[in-house]
Write a protein that holds these residues in place. Structure first.
Motif, PDB file in Angstrom:
ATOM      1  N   ASN A  42       0.829  -1.203   0.000  1.00  0.00           N
ATOM      2  CA  ASN A  42       0.000   0.000   0.000  1.00  0.00           C
ATOM      3  C   ASN A  42       0.864   1.254   0.000  1.00  0.00           C
ATOM      4  OD1 ASN A  42      -2.461   1.407   0.059  1.00  0.00           O
ATOM      5  ND2 ASN A  42      -2.283   1.657   2.270  1.00  0.00           N
ATOM      6  N   SER A  43       1.896   1.244   0.798  1.00  0.00           N
ATOM      7  CA  SER A  43       2.811   2.384   0.868  1.00  0.00           C
ATOM      8  C   SER A  43       3.509   2.610  -0.478  1.00  0.00           C
ATOM      9  CB  SER A  43       3.813   2.146   1.987  1.00  0.00           C
ATOM     10  OG  SER A  43       4.993   2.803   1.776  1.00  0.00           O
ATOM     11  N   ASP A  44       3.973   1.529  -1.111  1.00  0.00           N
ATOM     12  CA  ASP A  44       4.625   1.638  -2.417  1.00  0.00           C
ATOM     13  C   ASP A  44       3.677   2.197  -3.475  1.00  0.00           C
ATOM     14  OD1 ASP A  44       6.892   0.565  -1.297  1.00  0.00           O
ATOM     15  OD2 ASP A  44       6.627  -1.436  -2.178  1.00  0.00           O
ATOM     16  N   LEU A  45       2.458   1.680  -3.504  1.00  0.00           N
ATOM     17  CA  LEU A  45       1.481   2.146  -4.486  1.00  0.00           C
ATOM     18  C   LEU A  45       1.099   3.600  -4.250  1.00  0.00           C
ATOM     19  CD1 LEU A  45      -0.900  -0.933  -4.815  1.00  0.00           C
ATOM     20  CD2 LEU A  45       0.699  -0.057  -6.511  1.00  0.00           C
ATOM     21  N   LYS A  46       0.994   3.982  -2.990  1.00  0.00           N
ATOM     22  CA  LYS A  46       0.625   5.365  -2.675  1.00  0.00           C
ATOM     23  C   LYS A  46       1.725   6.327  -3.122  1.00  0.00           C
ATOM     24  CE  LYS A  46      -0.971   8.364   0.987  1.00  0.00           C
ATOM     25  NZ  LYS A  46      -1.325   8.495   2.389  1.00  0.00           N
ATOM     26  N   ILE A  47       2.976   5.982  -2.866  1.00  0.00           N
ATOM     27  CA  ILE A  47       4.095   6.819  -3.280  1.00  0.00           C
ATOM     28  C   ILE A  47       4.131   6.947  -4.797  1.00  0.00           C
ATOM     29  CG2 ILE A  47       6.622   6.899  -3.417  1.00  0.00           C
ATOM     30  CD1 ILE A  47       6.644   5.702  -0.565  1.00  0.00           C
ATOM     31  N   GLU A  48       3.921   5.828  -5.486  1.00  0.00           N
ATOM     32  CA  GLU A  48       3.922   5.834  -6.946  1.00  0.00           C
ATOM     33  C   GLU A  48       2.789   6.691  -7.497  1.00  0.00           C
ATOM     34  OE1 GLU A  48       3.219   2.469 -10.323  1.00  0.00           O
ATOM     35  OE2 GLU A  48       4.403   1.887  -8.577  1.00  0.00           O
ATOM     36  N   LEU A  49       1.602   6.578  -6.907  1.00  0.00           N
ATOM     37  CA  LEU A  49       0.452   7.356  -7.362  1.00  0.00           C
ATOM     38  C   LEU A  49       0.662   8.842  -7.109  1.00  0.00           C
ATOM     39  CD1 LEU A  49      -2.441   7.623  -8.419  1.00  0.00           C
ATOM     40  CD2 LEU A  49      -3.235   7.188  -6.090  1.00  0.00           C
ATOM     41  N   VAL A  50       1.165   9.204  -5.949  1.00  0.00           N
ATOM     42  CA  VAL A  50       1.396  10.617  -5.628  1.00  0.00           C
ATOM     43  C   VAL A  50       2.440  11.209  -6.573  1.00  0.00           C
ATOM     44  CG1 VAL A  50       2.336  12.163  -3.868  1.00  0.00           C
ATOM     45  CG2 VAL A  50       0.639  10.450  -3.234  1.00  0.00           C
TER      46      VAL A  50
END
Length: 106
Positions: A42-50
């Motif tokens: 979740n953290s990886d995906l959130k960073i990528e999306l931001v």
């Protein structure tokens, strides 16, 4: 890791309890490990999306100029269609791709 090319379920799936707990011999420990991996995903995906959405950011103080950016909407929709981090974590766990260790065992 590339989370886009995964075969994780998009909807709810029932898993065999024995298969989930097999690597640890303890269902609670297995679920705890899966939960921690889901947080990482979740953290990886959130960073990528931001990072991707920051490309479209406009820093404007006026509230009058609100407009929709089609590329930004498409990026957001793409990430909404991805499987949930918990489904990705369970898939990795069942395929044996998650490394775990217990400090009290040798």
């Amino acid at each position: 890791m590339d989370y886009k090319d995964t075969k994780a379920a998009i909807s709810t799936v029932t898993y065999d309890r024995n298969e989930v707990e097999a690597p640890t011999k303890n269902i609670y420990q297995a679920i705890s490990i899966i939960a921690k991996r889901a947080e990482q995903i979740n953290s990886d995906l959130k960073i990528e999306l931001v990072d991707k959405l920051d490309e479209f950011a406009t820093y404007n103080d006026s509230l009058e100029e609100v407009f929709e950016n089609k590329e930004q909407i498409e990026v957001s929709k793409y990430y909404e269609r991805l499987p949930k981090p918990t489904a990705l974590a369970v898939e990795e766990w069942l395929k044996g791709k998650v490394y775990f260790r217990t400090p009290d065992s040798e």
